[in-house]
Write a protein that holds these residues in place. Sequence first.
Motif, PDB file in Angstrom:
ATOM      1  N   THR A  40      15.173   4.997  51.717  1.00  0.00           N
ATOM      2  CA  THR A  40      16.077   4.802  50.593  1.00  0.00           C
ATOM      3  C   THR A  40      17.013   5.998  50.475  1.00  0.00           C
ATOM      4  O   THR A  40      16.568   7.141  50.529  1.00  0.00           O
ATOM      5  N   VAL A  41      18.296   5.729  50.295  1.00  0.00           N
ATOM      6  CA  VAL A  41      19.273   6.799  50.089  1.00  0.00           C
ATOM      7  C   VAL A  41      19.081   7.310  48.670  1.00  0.00           C
ATOM      8  O   VAL A  41      19.237   6.564  47.703  1.00  0.00           O
ATOM      9  N   ILE A  42      18.708   8.607  48.543  1.00  0.00           N
ATOM     10  CA  ILE A  42      18.468   9.151  47.201  1.00  0.00           C
ATOM     11  C   ILE A  42      19.592  10.068  46.742  1.00  0.00           C
ATOM     12  O   ILE A  42      19.651  10.399  45.559  1.00  0.00           O
ATOM     13  N   ALA A  43      20.490  10.478  47.652  1.00  0.00           N
ATOM     14  CA  ALA A  43      21.590  11.357  47.240  1.00  0.00           C
ATOM     15  C   ALA A  43      22.700  11.325  48.277  1.00  0.00           C
ATOM     16  O   ALA A  43      22.448  11.148  49.466  1.00  0.00           O
ATOM     17  N   ILE A  44      23.931  11.486  47.795  1.00  0.00           N
ATOM     18  CA  ILE A  44      25.095  11.696  48.651  1.00  0.00           C
ATOM     19  C   ILE A  44      25.798  12.924  48.107  1.00  0.00           C
ATOM     20  O   ILE A  44      26.119  12.983  46.916  1.00  0.00           O
ATOM     21  N   GLU A  65      30.268  16.064  54.116  1.00  0.00           N
ATOM     22  CA  GLU A  65      29.543  15.023  53.396  1.00  0.00           C
ATOM     23  C   GLU A  65      28.180  14.782  54.044  1.00  0.00           C
ATOM     24  O   GLU A  65      28.072  14.615  55.252  1.00  0.00           O
ATOM     25  N   MET A  66      27.127  14.783  53.208  1.00  0.00           N
ATOM     26  CA  MET A  66      25.758  14.593  53.667  1.00  0.00           C
ATOM     27  C   MET A  66      25.109  13.511  52.797  1.00  0.00           C
ATOM     28  O   MET A  66      25.487  13.332  51.645  1.00  0.00           O
ATOM     29  N   PHE A  67      24.131  12.826  53.377  1.00  0.00           N
ATOM     30  CA  PHE A  67      23.333  11.904  52.573  1.00  0.00           C
ATOM     31  C   PHE A  67      21.860  12.123  52.888  1.00  0.00           C
ATOM     32  O   PHE A  67      21.496  12.496  53.997  1.00  0.00           O
ATOM     33  N   THR A  68      21.025  11.940  51.870  1.00  0.00           N
ATOM     34  CA  THR A  68      19.592  12.179  51.983  1.00  0.00           C
ATOM     35  C   THR A  68      18.859  10.847  51.939  1.00  0.00           C
ATOM     36  O   THR A  68      19.103  10.030  51.051  1.00  0.00           O
ATOM     37  N   GLY A 119       5.554  11.763  51.440  1.00  0.00           N
ATOM     38  CA  GLY A 119       6.997  11.554  51.350  1.00  0.00           C
ATOM     39  C   GLY A 119       7.743  12.398  52.370  1.00  0.00           C
ATOM     40  O   GLY A 119       7.449  13.577  52.544  1.00  0.00           O
ATOM     41  N   VAL A 120       8.703  11.774  53.064  1.00  0.00           N
ATOM     42  CA  VAL A 120       9.511  12.472  54.061  1.00  0.00           C
ATOM     43  C   VAL A 120      10.976  12.261  53.701  1.00  0.00           C
ATOM     44  O   VAL A 120      11.417  11.127  53.528  1.00  0.00           O
ATOM     45  N   GLU A 121      11.713  13.362  53.579  1.00  0.00           N
ATOM     46  CA  GLU A 121      13.143  13.283  53.308  1.00  0.00           C
ATOM     47  C   GLU A 121      13.899  13.902  54.464  1.00  0.00           C
ATOM     48  O   GLU A 121      13.455  14.889  55.043  1.00  0.00           O
ATOM     49  N   ARG A 122      15.037  13.313  54.770  1.00  0.00           N
ATOM     50  CA  ARG A 122      15.855  13.842  55.852  1.00  0.00           C
ATOM     51  C   ARG A 122      17.312  13.775  55.438  1.00  0.00           C
ATOM     52  O   ARG A 122      17.760  12.761  54.886  1.00  0.00           O
ATOM     53  N   GLY A 129      20.095  -1.634  46.230  1.00  0.00           N
ATOM     54  CA  GLY A 129      19.243  -1.374  45.076  1.00  0.00           C
ATOM     55  C   GLY A 129      20.050  -1.223  43.797  1.00  0.00           C
ATOM     56  O   GLY A 129      21.192  -0.776  43.825  1.00  0.00           O
ATOM     57  N   VAL A 130      19.444  -1.598  42.679  1.00  0.00           N
ATOM     58  CA  VAL A 130      20.068  -1.432  41.374  1.00  0.00           C
ATOM     59  C   VAL A 130      19.696  -0.055  40.861  1.00  0.00           C
ATOM     60  O   VAL A 130      18.511   0.238  40.660  1.00  0.00           O
ATOM     61  N   VAL A 131      20.683   0.827  40.690  1.00  0.00           N
ATOM     62  CA  VAL A 131      20.430   2.169  40.178  1.00  0.00           C
ATOM     63  C   VAL A 131      21.466   2.508  39.120  1.00  0.00           C
ATOM     64  O   VAL A 131      22.549   1.938  39.092  1.00  0.00           O
ATOM     65  N   ARG A 132      21.106   3.467  38.263  1.00  0.00           N
ATOM     66  CA  ARG A 132      22.013   3.873  37.198  1.00  0.00           C
ATOM     67  C   ARG A 132      22.348   5.351  37.262  1.00  0.00           C
ATOM     68  O   ARG A 132      22.914   5.903  36.335  1.00  0.00           O
ATOM     69  N   ARG A 133      21.961   6.019  38.339  1.00  0.00           N
ATOM     70  CA  ARG A 133      22.247   7.441  38.477  1.00  0.00           C
ATOM     71  C   ARG A 133      22.745   7.747  39.880  1.00  0.00           C
ATOM     72  O   ARG A 133      22.573   6.968  40.799  1.00  0.00           O
ATOM     73  N   ALA A 134      23.336   8.927  40.008  1.00  0.00           N
ATOM     74  CA  ALA A 134      23.903   9.351  41.288  1.00  0.00           C
ATOM     75  C   ALA A 134      22.851   9.976  42.194  1.00  0.00           C
ATOM     76  O   ALA A 134      22.978   9.926  43.413  1.00  0.00           O
ATOM     77  N   LYS A 135      21.825  10.577  41.611  1.00  0.00           N
ATOM     78  CA  LYS A 135      20.759  11.219  42.395  1.00  0.00           C
ATOM     79  C   LYS A 135      19.432  10.616  41.963  1.00  0.00           C
ATOM     80  O   LYS A 135      19.120  10.568  40.776  1.00  0.00           O
ATOM     81  N   LEU A 136      18.638  10.195  42.929  1.00  0.00           N
ATOM     82  CA  LEU A 136      17.362   9.540  42.619  1.00  0.00           C
ATOM     83  C   LEU A 136      16.186  10.463  42.902  1.00  0.00           C
ATOM     84  O   LEU A 136      15.180  10.055  43.470  1.00  0.00           O
ATOM     85  N   TYR A 137      16.301  11.715  42.473  1.00  0.00           N
ATOM     86  CA  TYR A 137      15.235  12.671  42.736  1.00  0.00           C
ATOM     87  C   TYR A 137      13.949  12.331  41.989  1.00  0.00           C
ATOM     88  O   TYR A 137      12.877  12.796  42.361  1.00  0.00           O
ATOM     89  N   PHE A 138      14.041  11.497  40.951  1.00  0.00           N
ATOM     90  CA  PHE A 138      12.839  11.119  40.202  1.00  0.00           C
ATOM     91  C   PHE A 138      11.886  10.287  41.054  1.00  0.00           C
ATOM     92  O   PHE A 138      10.707  10.181  40.735  1.00  0.00           O
ATOM     93  N   LEU A 139      12.363   9.715  42.170  1.00  0.00           N
ATOM     94  CA  LEU A 139      11.482   8.938  43.046  1.00  0.00           C
ATOM     95  C   LEU A 139      10.453   9.826  43.738  1.00  0.00           C
ATOM     96  O   LEU A 139       9.433   9.331  44.216  1.00  0.00           O
ATOM     97  N   ARG A 140      10.701  11.122  43.796  1.00  0.00           N
ATOM     98  CA  ARG A 140       9.755  12.041  44.434  1.00  0.00           C
ATOM     99  C   ARG A 140       8.422  12.078  43.700  1.00  0.00           C
ATOM    100  O   ARG A 140       7.378  12.307  44.300  1.00  0.00           O
ATOM    101  N   ASP A 141       8.454  11.861  42.392  1.00  0.00           N
ATOM    102  CA  ASP A 141       7.239  11.943  41.583  1.00  0.00           C
ATOM    103  C   ASP A 141       6.491  10.616  41.508  1.00  0.00           C
ATOM    104  O   ASP A 141       5.399  10.556  40.958  1.00  0.00           O
TER     105      ASP A 141
END
Length: 120
Positions: free
Chosen positions: A47-51, A58-61, A70-73, A91-103
């Motif tokens: 899942t793309v969690i950040a751009i 420009e990078m995407f995570t 959990g593995v992030e690249r 995916g339906v999201v309401r934020r630009a960064k999905l760092y809350f998925l880490r928890d």
Amino acid sequence: MSQQILDLVEKQSLKGEPLEFEVGDTVDVHTRIMEGDKERIQIFNGTVIAINGSGTREMFTVRRVVGGEGVERKFPANSPRIAKVEVKRKGVVRRAKLYFLRDRVGKAVRLKERRVDQKK
């Protein structure tokens, strides 16, 4: 003046098409890997969690869970090492960064799927 020169230099190394995915999308990133004198393609899906960034910086995570860990690249969007990026689901999201998925653990990591009309 110097910013215009930097923009000209950056424009040469940009890929032709912009990113065709957004934060929250589940993607397959096809990466070229050199092993000696051979080249192969390795697929990293998640899942793309950040751009971040713009232009050549420009990078995407992408985040996935492998064996309960959990593995992030992070991938540079304009890298020649990236063969292609396939969008598997939106995916339906309401934020630009999905760092809350880490928890989150288990089914709580999943995002709702965005319905897309196929009227093309």
